[in-house]
Structure formats: C-alpha cells, structure tokens
Design a protein around this motif. Structure first.
Motif, PDB file in Angstrom:
ATOM      1  N   GLU A   1       0.366  -1.177  -0.461  1.00  0.00           N
ATOM      2  CA  GLU A   1       0.152   0.037  -0.248  1.00  0.00           C
ATOM      3  C   GLU A   1       0.548   1.392   0.024  1.00  0.00           C
ATOM      4  OE1 GLU A   1      -3.324   2.070   2.418  1.00  0.00           O
ATOM      5  OE2 GLU A   1      -2.501   0.001   3.077  1.00  0.00           O
TER       6      GLU A   1
ATOM      7  N   ARG B   1      -0.155   3.500  -2.600  1.00  0.00           N
ATOM      8  CA  ARG B   1      -0.011   4.953  -2.816  1.00  0.00           C
ATOM      9  C   ARG B   1       0.751   6.556  -2.624  1.00  0.00           C
ATOM     10  NH1 ARG B   1      -4.164   6.400   1.265  1.00  0.00           N
ATOM     11  NH2 ARG B   1      -2.698   7.942   1.575  1.00  0.00           N
TER      12      ARG B   1
ATOM     13  N   ARG C   1       0.348   7.003  -7.114  1.00  0.00           N
ATOM     14  CA  ARG C   1      -1.109   7.469  -6.977  1.00  0.00           C
ATOM     15  C   ARG C   1      -0.957   8.616  -7.188  1.00  0.00           C
ATOM     16  NH1 ARG C   1      -5.770   2.825  -5.614  1.00  0.00           N
ATOM     17  NH2 ARG C   1      -5.874   1.717  -6.456  1.00  0.00           N
ATOM     18  N   ALA C   2      -0.105   9.171  -5.247  1.00  0.00           N
ATOM     19  CA  ALA C   2      -0.769  10.677  -5.459  1.00  0.00           C
ATOM     20  C   ALA C   2       0.368  11.888  -6.506  1.00  0.00           C
ATOM     21  CB  ALA C   2       0.382  11.120  -3.814  1.00  0.00           C
TER      22      ALA C   2
ATOM     23  N   GLU D   1      -7.176  11.843  -3.254  1.00  0.00           N
ATOM     24  CA  GLU D   1      -6.630  11.099  -1.607  1.00  0.00           C
ATOM     25  C   GLU D   1      -5.564  10.673  -1.193  1.00  0.00           C
ATOM     26  OE1 GLU D   1      -9.457   7.509   0.377  1.00  0.00           O
ATOM     27  OE2 GLU D   1     -10.428   8.729  -0.436  1.00  0.00           O
ATOM     28  N   GLU D   2      -5.342   9.578  -2.503  1.00  0.00           N
ATOM     29  CA  GLU D   2      -3.929   9.180  -2.034  1.00  0.00           C
ATOM     30  C   GLU D   2      -3.124  10.192  -1.603  1.00  0.00           C
ATOM     31  OE1 GLU D   2      -6.344   8.413  -4.665  1.00  0.00           O
ATOM     32  OE2 GLU D   2      -6.477   6.174  -4.121  1.00  0.00           O
TER      33      GLU D   2
END
Length: 188
Positions: free
Chosen positions: A18, A22, A25-26, A33-34
């Motif tokens: 994760e 994350r 994706r950030a 949100e990530e």
C-alpha cells in the motif's frame, strides 16, 4: 513488468504494498485522496524510496527493520557524497522523513554527523572518497553489506530461526557472492 501490467497494478494493486502504490498514485494525482500524507514536493524517486524504507522500518521482522535502516544509510551517504561534489542540496537526493534524515541532510560534516552511531560509516566514506575503480568500489560496498548481514543474522538467531531472516540471508548473500565471483572471472 511491462507497461500495461504496471498500469493495471497501479489501478488495482495486487503485488505492490500500500505505501508504494499510494505514493505512485499521489504523484499521478497530487489532488487525489492518496496524495494525503505523501510529500509530492520531493522528487518522485525520493518519495518512493522513503515510502519503501518507512515500510521496512515498521516491519514485524527485526532483520528487515535493521536492513532497511542500514541500506538507507548506505544509499544516503552515497547520494550525499555525489551531491556535495556537484553542489546539489542533500535533502533533494536523500531518502527519509525522520530525525536521521534531518541530521544527515543538514550536516556539513564529512560523515554526515552519524559516524559515532554506525560503525560502518568510516569504511563507507573511505571507499566512496578514495576508490576510483567503479567495479572495485561496488565490490568493497558489497563487502560492507555482507559483514552487516552476518552481524544482523548473528544477533537475530535463534529467535528468527525459520523466519524471513534466513530466507533474506539466503537470497542476498549468494547473489552478492555470485556477482563478486563473476567479476573476479572477468578480471582474470
């Protein structure tokens, strides 16, 4: 992995932990949100390595926690040494977001102000500053890694006799030795 497999993995993570997906994706969507809790002002690779090392730092395996810290220090000293030669900011090339990162990235000392806490730092700095032959430099760095693995395993045994310590040791040590032996044969 192929590009389409990587894209699928980012959309629906199966293999990636994760913390890593994350971070990916950030950077892909800094407003999403990530992105919350991910420092997207730092270079992507630095943020990804920071997420990786933070993940190791909270591992249930004491070996992985020690290895992560050790590996991060080695890589930060290497990156910091090169950055100093090029006049770059240490904080831009070093990974981490903890007190150790702050100490190392703000230090002007040759040893990044960590020599007294980590026994391998003197040898590491000597190798990085004196060895000009890249192959020999890597060989000597691998030697430091092997010594550290031996120490880590010695202190973890027998508590982790059948845990990840020995699996990791059995994967890393032979690979380093294989590389060193291959290079020896090339140099003969």
């Amino acid at each position: 992995l192929q590009k389409d497999k990587i894209e699928d993995e980012i959309k629906e993570p199966v293999l990636l932990p994760e913390a890593l997906w994350r971070t990916i994706r950030a950077f892909d969507n800094p407003e999403g949100e990530e992105a919350e809790g991910v420092d997207t002002t730092r270079p992507f690779d630095t943020a990804l390595f920071t997420a990786y090392y933070n993940m190791l730092a909270v591992s249930e395996s004491s070996f992985l926690r020690k290895w992560g810290l050790f590996d991060r220090i080695i890589r930060n000293v290497q990156a910091g040494t090169i950055a100093r030669r090029k006049g770059a900011a240490l904080a831009d090339v070093m990974t981490g977001d903890d007190e150790l990162f702050v100490t190392m990235s703000s230090s002007s000392a040759q040893d990044f102000s960590i020599r007294s806490e980590y026994s391998f730092v003197d040898e590491l700095i000597q190798i990085l500053s004196e060895e000009r032959n890249l192959l020999e430099k890597e060989r000597r760095l691998d030697s430091i890694r092997l010594k550290e693995i031996d120490e880590m395993v010695e202190y973890d045994y027998p508590a982790n006799a059948l845990k990840i310590v020995h699996v990791f040791e059995d994967c890393i040590r032979p690979k380093i030795r294989e590389i060193l032996e291959r290079e020896d044969k090339k140099n003969e």
